[in-house]
Design a protein around this motif. Structure first.
Motif, short mmCIF file in Angstrom:
data_model
loop_
_atom_site.label_atom_id
_atom_site.label_comp_id
_atom_site.label_asym_id
_atom_site.label_seq_id
_atom_site.Cartn_x
_atom_site.Cartn_y
_atom_site.Cartn_z
N PRO A 68 0.79 -1.23 0.00
CA PRO A 68 0.00 0.00 0.00
C PRO A 68 0.82 1.28 0.00
N HIS A 69 2.04 1.22 0.54
CA HIS A 69 2.83 2.45 0.72
C HIS A 69 3.91 2.63 -0.33
N GLY A 70 4.10 1.65 -1.21
CA GLY A 70 5.06 1.80 -2.29
C GLY A 70 6.49 1.43 -1.95
N ARG A 71 6.79 1.12 -0.71
CA ARG A 71 8.15 0.74 -0.33
C ARG A 71 8.36 -0.76 -0.53
#
Length: 237
Positions: A68-71
């Motif tokens: 969800p956070h792209g990391r």
């Protein structure tokens, strides 16, 4: 549900159960020759997530889950390995971008906490496009260093590919669906030159680790793994 559909389900479900039971297991011959399971098909035993989330175990598969956070959210083996033969199956989907790293360490100067190593690239070559150095980042390549044989045979998206990595001293090879597609000597001047013009050029002694973890990447795109097995090689040839 009509009677015909019920009969089909009664036939198919036992077959699916038998097939699932045969995955992620070692034969008696494999055990006798020293093979070990990296993934048991049921749990994260022997593995360590480098972030909270990113992976699930379902239906005998080690599955990258949405981020969800792209990391990036990777998972590594708790054990380290030196000389070995590693085999695994992977299933890519549209736009999959992943990889399996080996001889991974987190001791590079200036890269505290970063787990880095040599990488067997996993990619959807049909749809995923790197903006740069794409020929060095295709499926089964040594990521950013050596392209895989252009004659390689890759299964269609959604089908299972069989990969193999052999580390035997300085000599390393990548295999895809039974064929060798990359081979190199990491002690050679030619390899050192490749590193100097790659994204790894500022990493001291990159590619020279004698021992390291295995790492499975989740960069936010779908990829599944199964039948991950390793055979330690006690002596380089």
């Amino acid at each position: 549900m009509n009677r015909l559909k019920i009969m089909v389900l009664l036939f198919v479900l036992p077959m699916y159960k038998i097939q699932a039971q045969t995955q992620n297991r070692l034969t008696a011959e494999e055990k006798a020759s020293g093979w070990q399971l990296i993934f048991d098909g049921k749990s994260f035993a022997g593995l360590q997530k480098l972030a909270d989330g990113g992976w699930a175990v379902k239906d005998g598969l080690l599955m990258a889950t949405p981020i969800p956070h792209g990391r990036q959210m990777d998972i590594i083996t708790k054990a380290s390995f030196d000389n070995f033969e590693l085999t695994f199956e992977f299933r890519a989907a549209k736009n999959t971008n992943s990889g399996v790293k080996y001889l991974v360490t987190n001791t590079f100067p200036g890269q505290k906490g970063a787990y880095l190593g040599l990488e067997y690239q996993i990619l959807d070559d049909l749809h995923y496009r790197y903006p740069e150095r794409g020929e060095l980042r295709s499926v089964a390549s040594l990521y950013d260093l050596i392209p895989a044989d252009p004659k390689k045979k890759v299964k269609a998206l959604g089908e299972w590919n069989t990969a193999k990595i052999i580390v035997n001293g300085h000599h390393i090879s990548h295999w895809l669906n039974g064929k060798e597609v990359v081979a190199y000597d990491r002690s050679s001047p030619a390899f050192a030159q490749l590193v100097q013009v790659s994204k790894y050029k500022d990493l001291q002694n990159f590619g020279k680790a004698e021992k390291g973890h295995l790492l499975f990447q989740n960069e936010g795109t779908p990829v599944d793994f199964r039948n991950i097995k390793i055979k330690p090689l006690t002596k380089a040839k």
